[in-house]
Design an enzyme around this catalytic site. Sequence first.
Site, PDB file in Angstrom:
ATOM      1  N   LYS A 158      39.426  32.255  28.933  1.00 19.97           N
ATOM      2  CA  LYS A 158      39.183  31.056  29.740  1.00 19.97           C
ATOM      3  C   LYS A 158      39.906  29.852  29.110  1.00 19.97           C
ATOM      4  O   LYS A 158      40.634  29.135  29.764  1.00 19.97           O
ATOM      5  CB  LYS A 158      37.676  30.825  29.802  1.00 19.97           C
ATOM      6  CG  LYS A 158      37.254  29.665  30.667  1.00 19.97           C
ATOM      7  CD  LYS A 158      35.737  29.710  30.842  1.00 19.97           C
ATOM      8  CE  LYS A 158      35.189  28.399  31.332  1.00 19.97           C
ATOM      9  NZ  LYS A 158      33.751  28.429  31.534  1.00 19.97           N
ATOM     10  N   GLY A 214      31.725  32.235  30.893  1.00 16.62           N
ATOM     11  CA  GLY A 214      32.346  33.468  30.408  1.00 16.62           C
ATOM     12  C   GLY A 214      31.530  34.711  30.734  1.00 16.62           C
ATOM     13  O   GLY A 214      32.035  35.685  31.290  1.00 16.62           O
ATOM     14  N   ARG A 215      30.230  34.662  30.433  1.00  9.27           N
ATOM     15  CA  ARG A 215      29.400  35.863  30.616  1.00  9.27           C
ATOM     16  C   ARG A 215      29.034  36.107  32.072  1.00  9.27           C
ATOM     17  O   ARG A 215      28.340  37.067  32.380  1.00  9.27           O
ATOM     18  CB  ARG A 215      28.156  35.779  29.727  1.00  9.27           C
ATOM     19  CG  ARG A 215      27.331  34.523  29.894  1.00  9.27           C
ATOM     20  CD  ARG A 215      26.323  34.377  28.754  1.00  9.27           C
ATOM     21  NE  ARG A 215      25.593  33.116  28.788  1.00  9.27           N
ATOM     22  CZ  ARG A 215      26.036  31.973  28.277  1.00  9.27           C
ATOM     23  NH1 ARG A 215      27.227  31.925  27.715  1.00  9.27           N
ATOM     24  NH2 ARG A 215      25.317  30.877  28.332  1.00  9.27           N
ATOM     25  N   HIS A 241      15.718  61.304  22.035  1.00  4.00           N
ATOM     26  CA  HIS A 241      15.765  62.106  20.809  1.00  4.00           C
ATOM     27  C   HIS A 241      15.958  61.222  19.595  1.00  4.00           C
ATOM     28  O   HIS A 241      16.363  61.695  18.536  1.00  4.00           O
ATOM     29  CB  HIS A 241      16.881  63.142  20.925  1.00  4.00           C
ATOM     30  CG  HIS A 241      16.667  64.067  22.079  1.00  4.00           C
ATOM     31  ND1 HIS A 241      16.038  65.281  21.948  1.00  4.00           N
ATOM     32  CD2 HIS A 241      16.939  63.913  23.399  1.00  4.00           C
ATOM     33  CE1 HIS A 241      15.958  65.855  23.142  1.00  4.00           C
ATOM     34  NE2 HIS A 241      16.492  65.038  24.043  1.00  4.00           N
ATOM     35  N   GLU A 283      22.777  35.246  25.030  1.00  4.86           N
ATOM     36  CA  GLU A 283      23.570  34.018  24.914  1.00  4.86           C
ATOM     37  C   GLU A 283      23.040  32.951  25.884  1.00  4.86           C
ATOM     38  O   GLU A 283      23.175  31.760  25.650  1.00  4.86           O
ATOM     39  CB  GLU A 283      25.053  34.305  25.191  1.00  4.86           C
ATOM     40  CG  GLU A 283      25.987  33.323  24.509  1.00  4.86           C
ATOM     41  CD  GLU A 283      27.432  33.768  24.500  1.00  4.86           C
ATOM     42  OE1 GLU A 283      27.991  33.960  23.411  1.00  4.86           O
ATOM     43  OE2 GLU A 283      28.013  33.938  25.589  1.00  4.86           O
ATOM     44  N   GLU A 326      40.381  35.137  18.131  1.00  2.00           N
ATOM     45  CA  GLU A 326      40.529  36.595  18.211  1.00  2.00           C
ATOM     46  C   GLU A 326      41.573  36.982  19.254  1.00  2.00           C
ATOM     47  O   GLU A 326      42.459  37.804  19.011  1.00  2.00           O
ATOM     48  CB  GLU A 326      39.189  37.255  18.582  1.00  2.00           C
ATOM     49  CG  GLU A 326      38.119  37.200  17.516  1.00  2.00           C
ATOM     50  CD  GLU A 326      37.265  35.939  17.601  1.00  2.00           C
ATOM     51  OE1 GLU A 326      37.711  34.930  18.192  1.00  2.00           O
ATOM     52  OE2 GLU A 326      36.137  35.977  17.053  1.00  2.00           O
ATOM     53  N   LYS A 373      32.360  29.579  14.044  1.00  2.00           N
ATOM     54  CA  LYS A 373      33.793  29.440  14.322  1.00  2.00           C
ATOM     55  C   LYS A 373      34.404  28.356  13.443  1.00  2.00           C
ATOM     56  O   LYS A 373      35.461  28.534  12.861  1.00  2.00           O
ATOM     57  CB  LYS A 373      34.008  29.021  15.791  1.00  2.00           C
ATOM     58  CG  LYS A 373      33.932  30.112  16.803  1.00  2.00           C
ATOM     59  CD  LYS A 373      34.437  29.567  18.137  1.00  2.00           C
ATOM     60  CE  LYS A 373      34.143  30.507  19.276  1.00  2.00           C
ATOM     61  NZ  LYS A 373      34.501  29.953  20.572  1.00  2.00           N
TER      62      LYS A 373
HETATM   63  C1  G6Q Z   1      30.478  33.407  27.295  1.00  2.00           C
HETATM   64  C2  G6Q Z   1      30.916  32.696  26.114  1.00  2.00           C
HETATM   65  C3  G6Q Z   1      31.890  33.455  25.246  1.00  2.00           C
HETATM   66  C4  G6Q Z   1      33.332  33.433  25.733  1.00  2.00           C
HETATM   67  C5  G6Q Z   1      34.234  33.950  24.616  1.00  2.00           C
HETATM   68  C6  G6Q Z   1      35.675  34.009  25.024  1.00  2.00           C
HETATM   69  O1  G6Q Z   1      29.722  32.986  28.123  1.00  2.00           O
HETATM   70  O2  G6Q Z   1      31.398  31.459  26.487  1.00  2.00           O
HETATM   71  O3  G6Q Z   1      31.515  34.802  25.078  1.00  2.00           O
HETATM   72  O4  G6Q Z   1      33.479  34.176  26.897  1.00  2.00           O
HETATM   73  O5  G6Q Z   1      34.073  33.159  23.464  1.00  2.00           O
HETATM   74  O6  G6Q Z   1      36.141  32.743  25.378  1.00  2.00           O
HETATM   75  P1  G6Q Z   1      37.529  32.577  26.071  1.00  2.00           P
HETATM   76  O7  G6Q Z   1      37.492  33.265  27.385  1.00  2.00           O
HETATM   77  O8  G6Q Z   1      37.742  31.100  26.210  1.00  2.00           O
HETATM   78  O9  G6Q Z   1      38.563  33.211  25.173  1.00  2.00           O
END
Ligand code: G6Q
Length: 544
Positions: A206, A267-268, A384, A353, A212, A504
């Site tokens: 996003k 994001g989620r 199990h 989250e 990462e 972070k």
């Molecule tokens: C989700 C969070 C988080 C996010 C990641 C990736 O709701 O905001 O999990 O999706 O940190 O972020 P980017 O899409 O900006 O790389």
Amino acid sequence: MTNFTDLKQWEKVREGFEAAKGITLRQAFADDHSRAADMTVEAAGLTLDYSKNLVTRQMMADLFDMARECGLQEAINAMFSGERINVTENRPVLHTALRNRSGKSVVVDRMDVMPEVKSVLERMAAFSHKIRAGIWRGYTGRPIRNIVNIGIGGSDLGPAMAVQALRPFADRRLRFEFVSNIDATHFAEATHGMDPAETLFIIASKTFTTLETMTNGRTARTWLLETLKDEKAVANHFVAVSTNAKEVAEFGIDTANMFEFWDWVGGRYSLPSAIGLPLMIAIGSDNFNKMLDGFYAMDRHFAVTPFERNMPVIMGLLGIVYNNLHGAQSHAVLPYDQYLARFPAYLQQLDMESNGKSTDKNGKRVKIETGPVIWGEPGTNGQHAFYQLIHQGTKLIPADFIGFCKSHNPIGTHHDNLMANFFAQTEALAFGKTAEEVRAEGTPEELVPHKVFEGNRPTNTIMADELTPAVFGALVALYEHKVFTQGVIWNIYSFDQWGVQLGKVLAAKIYPELTSEQPPRTDAHDASTSALIARYRMANGRRA
Ligand code: G6Q
């Protein structure tokens, strides 16, 4: 808003809880023959039987009243209409616009967002078709066979989970990999044996600044160019999914190959946005649209159904009973379907989250318990392993059992056996086995206490005919709205995630301390962290 625990409706729920303490599920079912039928609701192809929960009819009625008093319906309306309910980030929350199949507009800042939503979906469909039909080719003219999504968190968990969940609908000629971890092992193993000339990278972020993803993205480019040896190849092998065109261009991806989404998609909650591109490539746009139809069907159900028959509301309120009355610390999600193996992991982010918060909307420390620990594994494997604790341990673990009437792999007796276990577990958890029943089996007296199952372990049963794209969409939306319901009652902001930030920032500070020739100042950290950093530096041949 007042704390829900101060409401008279909650007081009634609490009284009901106290009064029901001695009542077992055995008794409740024996006393009330229509309990199962009345505590079963249908929505968007899903059936929820919540009768095996530790609630009475009166408690449910009081819970629905409490939800009304908490302004849940108003909150639902505010979300769907694009109000800025993500207050701490000053944004609307409109993942529901991504699957708005009504043809009606959704207005944000006096602009209808639906034309843009549709246009991105059309571009995704055209691109997916080109990959699937072998029209989009790699730099050397070879068709694309490998799709590697590079993203993390919300830009990874949704599509990774969904590509696995809907594999029966996928083009099997294509191989999908998801690289998220900054541990190079993830990239190295995912691309092991892959031919760069046949590989497409989707860089999904996003913000397009996430450490990462940017690190893995640069590694992917180097990996590609080591073989293809021409910068121009990047255009054929890299596309981006982002809200940040500037950073995408700086990374070296043509913004013509960028699929957009918007800051009002968390994001989620982004699976039905362009973040779902790998899924659309896998299953095709028709199936992707059917998934959106399923999301939409559950959205409508949530928006307009009276709470008494509203599936996400019911599940949310039941969770509050366990979390805030029984003191349950966790909630298990147990899909009896191997295709949903990653669903619990996906829900961990969605739920934890969103509702892992301890500050309320007034900026005050909450006085109540908020989001539970979400965990789970597919059945029957868990039976199990950890089910022992659910059956006979000292902790109360409410659980959702998710199962399907038909299998995509109807081989021999597998599915009937799977489902026999599915039904057996919730029955055993609810009704247990008394000492008399154990004795009647001829069990030696000294073993009787060990073989008793107390029962009264609460479960929801969620069933559908088959795991289709539409049912899958409805299932994801069900949990999204359950989480929303709970956030409203707990009076917390479910759509931010400030808790992710501190680590972070500290990592960015520590990185140069690991790599520089100069050892860090001894007072740069606490004694524990400094000693651990020194240990790492020495092992890598640097001065401590
Ligand atoms: C989700 C969070 C988080 C996010 C990641 C990736 O709701 O905001 O999990 O999706 O940190 O972020 P980017 O899409 O900006 O790389």
